[in-house]
Design an enzyme around this catalytic site. Structure first.
Site, PDB file in Angstrom:
ATOM      1  N   SER A 274       0.843  -1.192   0.000  1.00 56.42           N
ATOM      2  CA  SER A 274       0.000   0.000   0.000  1.00 56.42           C
ATOM      3  C   SER A 274       0.884   1.250   0.000  1.00 56.42           C
ATOM      4  O   SER A 274       1.697   1.421  -0.905  1.00 56.42           O
ATOM      5  CB  SER A 274      -0.963  -0.041   1.182  1.00 56.42           C
ATOM      6  OG  SER A 274      -1.940   0.963   1.086  1.00 56.42           O
ATOM      7  N   ASP A 378     -10.121  -2.513  -6.254  1.00 51.62           N
ATOM      8  CA  ASP A 378      -9.296  -1.480  -5.626  1.00 51.62           C
ATOM      9  C   ASP A 378      -9.279  -0.258  -6.536  1.00 51.62           C
ATOM     10  O   ASP A 378      -8.871  -0.351  -7.699  1.00 51.62           O
ATOM     11  CB  ASP A 378      -7.876  -2.006  -5.398  1.00 51.62           C
ATOM     12  CG  ASP A 378      -6.982  -1.013  -4.674  1.00 51.62           C
ATOM     13  OD1 ASP A 378      -7.474   0.060  -4.277  1.00 51.62           O
ATOM     14  OD2 ASP A 378      -5.788  -1.313  -4.496  1.00 51.62           O
ATOM     15  N   HIS A 408      -8.288  -4.123  -1.761  1.00 50.76           N
ATOM     16  CA  HIS A 408      -7.037  -3.513  -1.324  1.00 50.76           C
ATOM     17  C   HIS A 408      -6.538  -4.201  -0.052  1.00 50.76           C
ATOM     18  O   HIS A 408      -7.297  -4.428   0.886  1.00 50.76           O
ATOM     19  CB  HIS A 408      -7.251  -2.017  -1.067  1.00 50.76           C
ATOM     20  CG  HIS A 408      -5.999  -1.260  -0.833  1.00 50.76           C
ATOM     21  ND1 HIS A 408      -5.153  -0.881  -1.862  1.00 50.76           N
ATOM     22  CD2 HIS A 408      -5.425  -0.796   0.309  1.00 50.76           C
ATOM     23  CE1 HIS A 408      -4.123  -0.219  -1.365  1.00 50.76           C
ATOM     24  NE2 HIS A 408      -4.264  -0.159  -0.047  1.00 50.76           N
TER      25      HIS A 408
END
Length: 446
Positions: A274, A378, A408
């Site tokens: 991320s 996502d 995600h």
């Protein structure tokens, strides 16, 4: 589509995250949270204690590498480092060479695949060595009498939207243990400083600092090999031939023994999760710029797992999936407001958009091979794919693994870590990474 449990968990996750972000914004505006020392973990997050003994095939320890900040590193040493040809490595090689029909494809789990067989082979004791060789603290200590291997090093940067997460969180500990075993690498999980106490570029600078620290450790270890007991400038310096440490007259260790005995920094991989993907990409650029100044450290590849990219011109996924699971776009915008300094807030900031017109650093053609992992549900996926496409245009090996019905952080979030899809992702990463960390030679060069 994700299951009902994932959808419900996502709702509560977003509510809690939004509440935390709004609180941090209000506190930051009222009192200011600037702190050069910073914080690298939040008190309300679940953490896993380090265990220097081998548990489930991995030993861990925490190192505070910068006395001026809260920057820390958790080392994950796989048990395969103790033997030149461990049985577990042979089993992994056999598994990775199974026909593709027996493996999950890169877009998610193959529900027809059989469950992995339980390991029945005999194991070492909990310390990976005989009791007479143990250090007083009860954990693993390298020994000149024991066979050992030099393993590649992977710098891992956790996610958490800049304001949360840590190198020692329970979820990150589980993920790094898995990666250390399937990739057969030493993982250094970086506990970088969080926002808003430390805004950009603190987290990015911490990533570069760890890379330089790794190089310093390698150079000290090499120095130790040729250094006997002597006095330098009137200070007594001792060599510990078992652990490869150099200590001064006060007994302070200068060399990290696990890295001195087992790390091969010339095969260094970056992995970012991320927002950690943004950090990894920045560190890769700085490594390319530094070139041979970083020797013996050499970044041979990087893995960007659903990177936290954004831009002023919205992509199709940013429009269509803006309210997607866990880190939706409105919540992520709050995170960026806490991370970027107020005067620099811009979605085309180089930290946010890797293809921004004001991007600095080396040309894309000089970047290391880059594996990008994205999820179907996502909203950040399109920009990550676009970055990968630009790398391929300049002949950088930059494949994309897209996972169907995934969200995600599908391979790193606490609730999803033990799903078949998360395991498949780790195995797919290992297959690609091993192309660049094989002892047969490196395909990439600065």
């Amino acid at each position: 589509m994700p299951g009902v449990a994932v959808k419900l968990y996502s709702v509560f996750f977003k509510l809690l995250l939004k509440h935390r972000l709004q609180n941090l914004i209000s506190i930051s505006a009222a009192d200011g949270l600037s702190d050069s020392f910073g914080v690298s973990t939040r008190s309300d997050e679940s953490v896993a204690a380090a265990n220097p003994s081998f548990t489930d095939g991995v030993a861990t320890k925490d190192i505070h590498i910068d006395p001026m900040t809260s920057l820390t590193v958790r080392i994950f040493l796989p048990e395969s480092a103790l033997s030149p040809e461990p049985d577990s490595l042979r089993h992994k090689d056999n598994y990775n060479h199974q026909p593709r029909s027996d493996r999950r494809h890169s877009y998610g789990p193959n529900h027809n695949s059989p469950a992995p067989a339980e390991r029945n082979e005999s194991r070492r004791n909990s310390y990976g060595c005989n009791n007479e060789n143990l250090e007083p603290y009860g954990g693993y200590a390298p020994s000149a009498k024991r066979n050992s291997r030099k393993l590649p090093v992977m710098l891992q940067f956790h996610g958490g939207g800049w304001v949360s997460g840590s190198s020692d969180s329970a979820a990150n500990d589980f993920f790094c243990r898995r990666i250390a075993k399937v990739c057969d690498v030493i993982v250094l999980a970086v506990g970088y400083r969080l926002a808003p106490e430390n805004r950009y570029p603190a987290a990015f600078e911490d990533g570069v600092k760890v890379l330089h620290w790794l190089g310093k450790q390698a150079n000290l270890a090499d120095c130790c090999k040729s250094l006997g007991n002597r006095r330098v400038n009137g200070v007594e310096v001792k060599k510990l031939n078992v652990q490869g440490q150099i200590v001064d007259a006060f007994g302070a260790s200068m060399v990290e023994p696990w890295l001195a005995a087992h790390a091969d920094p010339s095969r260094c991989v970056l992995l970012g999760v991320s927002c950690g993907g943004n950090i990894a990409d920045y560190v890769a650029r700085k490594a390319v710029e530094a070139g041979k100044l970083l020797e013996p450290v050499k970044v041979v590849a990087q893995v960007l797992m659903y990177p936290f990219f954004i831009g002023n011109n919205p992509t199709q996924s940013e429009i269509k999936l803006a309210n997607s699971y866990f880190y939706d776009k409105p919540v992520s915008v709050l995170a960026w407001k806490l991370f970027l300094p107020e005067k620099e807030f811009d979605f085309d900031h180089p930290a946010a958009n890797p293809l921004a017109h004001n991007r600095s650093g080396p040309p894309l053609k000089l970047m290391p091979p880059t594996l990008t992992v994205v999820a179907e549900h996502d909203w950040m996926r399109d920009r990550a794919i676009a970055y990968s496409e630009e790398l391929r245009k300049v002949n950088v090996d930059s494949p994309v693994l897209e996972y169907k019905d995934a969200v995600h952080e599908f391979a790193t979030l606490d609730m999803l870590l033990k799903t078949p899809q998360a395991q498949a992702c780790a195995e797919d990463i290992a297959i690609w990474v091993k192309k660049y960390i094989s002892l047969r030679g490196h395909e990439f060069s600065y």
